[in-house]
Motif scaffolding. Structure first.
Motif, mmCIF file in Angstrom:
data_model
loop_
_atom_site.group_PDB
_atom_site.id
_atom_site.type_symbol
_atom_site.label_atom_id
_atom_site.label_comp_id
_atom_site.label_asym_id
_atom_site.label_seq_id
_atom_site.Cartn_x
_atom_site.Cartn_y
_atom_site.Cartn_z
ATOM 1 N N SER A 91 -3.847 175.598 18.973
ATOM 2 C CA SER A 91 -3.579 176.882 19.627
ATOM 3 C C SER A 91 -2.881 177.851 18.689
ATOM 4 C CB SER A 91 -2.722 176.665 20.889
ATOM 5 O OG SER A 91 -1.506 176.017 20.569
ATOM 6 N N GLU A 92 -1.998 177.340 17.838
ATOM 7 C CA GLU A 92 -1.315 178.193 16.869
ATOM 8 C C GLU A 92 -2.311 178.833 15.906
ATOM 9 O OE1 GLU A 92 1.412 180.077 14.316
ATOM 10 O OE2 GLU A 92 1.687 179.287 16.345
ATOM 11 N N LEU A 93 -3.233 178.040 15.384
ATOM 12 C CA LEU A 93 -4.223 178.562 14.453
ATOM 13 C C LEU A 93 -5.240 179.452 15.170
ATOM 14 C CD1 LEU A 93 -4.782 175.357 12.308
ATOM 15 C CD2 LEU A 93 -3.598 177.442 11.619
ATOM 16 N N GLY A 94 -5.529 179.132 16.434
ATOM 17 C CA GLY A 94 -6.435 179.972 17.202
ATOM 18 C C GLY A 94 -5.900 181.379 17.370
ATOM 19 N N GLY A 95 -4.583 181.516 17.450
ATOM 20 C CA GLY A 95 -3.969 182.835 17.540
ATOM 21 C C GLY A 95 -4.146 183.654 16.279
ATOM 22 N N ARG A 96 -4.505 183.000 15.189
ATOM 23 C CA ARG A 96 -4.760 183.692 13.918
ATOM 24 C C ARG A 96 -6.256 183.937 13.707
ATOM 25 N NH1 ARG A 96 -1.087 180.076 9.680
ATOM 26 N NH2 ARG A 96 0.732 179.740 11.059
ATOM 27 N N LYS A 97 -7.065 183.769 14.757
ATOM 28 C CA LYS A 97 -8.522 183.927 14.687
ATOM 29 C C LYS A 97 -9.161 182.887 13.765
ATOM 30 C CE LYS A 97 -8.254 187.486 17.365
ATOM 31 N NZ LYS A 97 -8.622 187.342 18.804
ATOM 32 N N LEU A 98 -8.549 181.705 13.711
ATOM 33 C CA LEU A 98 -9.107 180.568 12.986
ATOM 34 C C LEU A 98 -9.544 179.529 14.007
ATOM 35 C CD1 LEU A 98 -6.328 180.208 10.253
ATOM 36 C CD2 LEU A 98 -8.449 181.519 10.100
#
Length: 439
Positions: free
Chosen positions: A164-171
Motif C-alpha cells: 500500500s505504501e508503494l501503491g501511493g507512489r503510483k508503483l
C-alpha cells in the motif's frame, strides 16, 4: 511475423556456412528471408545484461566484494557517503517485481519499467513498517560497471503495509506473465528488463522453497550474496544451489504430408494451440525425452530429433522457480493420434497453410497493448479483470479459428521457423547445428 532469434555469433556461423556449402537458389532465398526477419538477439528471459559475465572475486563489482560493501553500509544508513559502486534494489512481492508505467494516450501504448529503489530508500521503507533489512535479505543480481552500480533483489511479501505504501507512489507489483505479454519484443530495453526480472524471481522463489536442508532438515542460510545456500547445522553444511527444471518442447512434423502436430491443454485460453512439452526424467537423454513424451501424450512414434534453441522460463509455479525449455523439431514415424486425455485436451495435425494463417490472424500487438494498459491501470490503483484471450481477434472483430503462443514463447519460434523454412530445411542435422543451435 517474427521468426527465430539469432545472436551475432549465429550470423557469423551462417556466413561461414554460405561460403563453405553450395546451396541451390531456392534454399538461399529462404535462408535470406529468415535472417532478414530476425530482429532480436535472443528469446524472452534470456540475454540478461547483468549476467554477461561474473566479475572475479577481487573486483569491487563481484558478488563477494559487493556483499562485504553492502554489509558494512547497511548499519550506517542514512548517515553514509555515496558508496562506489552504489547499490540499487528491486523489491518483489509474491513473485511479482515492482514496476511503474509511463502512461500513454489514445495513439501510444503505455510502457512499463522496473522500479529500482536506492538501498537507503529500501531500508527506510522496511524500517517504517517495523521490519529489518540486513545483508542476507538481499540477492545479488549483477553489475553495470559503466554506471558504477550493483543490482540486488529483495522479497517484501511478508512485510505488512509495503504494498500500500508503494501503491501511493503510483508503483505496483505485477506478475511476470503480464509483463511478458506487455513487453514490446522489438524493444531491446524491454527485453533486457524482462530478463532481469525473470532471473530475480527465479532466485527469490528458489530461496523461499529451499529454507530447509534436504539431508538433515536444518535451516539453510544464504551464501555468496544469495547465489547459493548452505545448511546451518555444523555437522552437515550441505551446499544447495539454485534449482533449474529442464523441459523438452517439440514441434512434431509429418514430413511427407507437410503437417505439424499441435496440441491443446485444458488450461489454455480458447482457440490456442501449441507444441508438445514435458519434463525430462532422470537417466534420460534429451532425444529420449522428446520421443517418450510424444508417445505418451499422442501415441505417435518419433524418429529423427533436431535441436532448435533453448529458453529460460521463470514464470512457472513457485515450486519450480525456473524451467529451462529445450526446443526441438521431431519427425514422426507414425501418424495415428491417440490422445492421453489426462495430459491433453486434444492434439491434431495442422497443414502449413492453416498454421501460417494462425500466425497471421493472432494479433499479438493488440494483446500487448491490452496488457500494457492493464499495468497502467494497476499502477493507478484500478485493477482490471479483462482476459487477454479476448484480444486475439482479427481486425473485423471476428474470432480467429486458432492462434499460437506469441513471440515471447519458444513455441512460437519453433512453429514460425517450420512455416518459414519448411521441413526440407529444418530436418538436416548438419545445417541445424550451425543455423539453429548456435543461440
Amino acid at each position: 511475423m517474427l521468426a527465430l532469434f539469432l545472436s551475432s555469433s549465429s550470423y557469423t556461423a551462417l556466413s561461414l556456412l554460405s561460403r563453405s556449402v553450395t546451396l541451390d537458389l531456392a534454399k538461399r532465398t529462404r535462408l535470406s528471408a529468415l535472417t532478414m526477419s530476425m530482429n532480436l538477439r535472443t528469446h524472452a528471459y534470456a540475454g540478461n545484461p547483468l549476467r554477461s559475465r561474473t566479475p572475479k572475486s577481487t573486483d569491487p563489482f563481484s558478488p563477494s566484494s559487493a556483499f562485504e560493501s553492502l554489509k558494512a553500509l547497511i548499519p550506517v544508513i542514512p548517515n553514509h557517503p555515496t558508496p562506489s559502486p552504489d547499490f540499487k534494489v528491486l523489491p518483489f512481492s509474491k513473485g511479482r517485481p515492482l514496476v511503474f508505467s509511463n502512461g500513454g494516450d489514445a495513439s501510444t501504448t503505455p510502457i512499463w519499467h522496473l522500479s529500482w529503489v536506492s538501498l537507503a530508500d529500501c531500508k527506510g521503507l522496511l524500517t517504517s513498517r517495523g521490519a529489518d533489512l540486513n545483508e542476507d535479505s538481499l540477492v545479488y543480481l549483477g553489475p553495470k560497471v559503466e554506471e558504477d552500480l550493483v543490482y540486488w533483489a529483495v522479497d517484501v511479501s511478508e512485510e505488512d503495509g509495503v504494498v500500500s505504501e508503494l501503491g501511493g507512489r503510483k508503483l505496483c507489483f505485477v506478475d511476470l506473465r503480464t509483463l511478458m505479454v506487455a513487453a514490446d519484443w522489438a524493444d531491446q530495453r524491454a527485453m533486457d528488463e524482462l530478463a532481469i526480472a525473470g532471473h530475480a524471481r527465479a532466485l527469490l522463489e528458489w530461496h523461499n522453497v529451499s529454507r530447509f536442508c534436504g539431508s538433515c532438515g536444518g535451516t539453510t542460510v544464504p551464501k555468496e550474496a544469495g547465489r547459493r545456500k548452505q545448511c546451518s547445522i555444523e555437522a552437515c553444511k550441505k551446499r544447495v544451489y539454485p534449482r533449474v527444471d529442464p523441459v523438452v518442447i517439440m514441434l512434431v512434423i509429418d514430413r511427407e504430408n507437410d503437417r505439424a502436430l499441435l496440441s491443446r491443454q485444458s488450461r489454455y485460453v480458447p482457440r490456442m494451440w501449441s507444441c508438445l512439452a514435458g519434463f525430462i526424467e532422470p537417466g534420460e537423454s534429451l532425444e529420449e525425452a522428446v520421443r517418450r513424451e510424444t508417445w505418451e501424450e499422442t501415441g505417435i512414434e518419433v524418429g529423427e530429433v533436431v535441436y532448435h534453441s533453448s529458453q529460460p522460463w521463470p514464470v512457472g509455479p513457485s515450486s519450480m522457480p525456473c524451467q529451462l525449455m529445450l526446443g526441438f523439431f521431431a519427425f514422426a514415424k507414425t501418424l495415428d493420434i491417440d490422445v492421453d486425455k489426462e495430459e491433453l485436451e486434444d492434439a491434431q495435425w495442422h497443414s502449413r497453410e492453416d498454421v501460417k494463417k494462425a500466425l497471421t490472424f493472432a494479433e499479438y500487438r493488440k494483446a500487448q497493448r491490452t496488457a500494457a494498459s492493464k499495468i497502467e491501470q494497476i499502477c493507478k490503483g484500478v485493477e482490471r479483470s479483462q482476459s487477454l484471450s479476448t484480444d486475439f481477434n482479427v481486425e473485423s472483430g471476428e474470432l480467429a479459428p486458432m492462434f499460437i503462443p506469441g513471440p515471447f514463447a519458444i513455441a512460437h519460434h519453433l512453429i514460425s521457423t517450420w512455416v518459414d523454412q519448411g521441413s526440407g530445411n529444418v530436418h538436416s542435422k548438419q545445417q541445424a547445428g550451425l543455423s539453429l543451435s548456435s543461440l
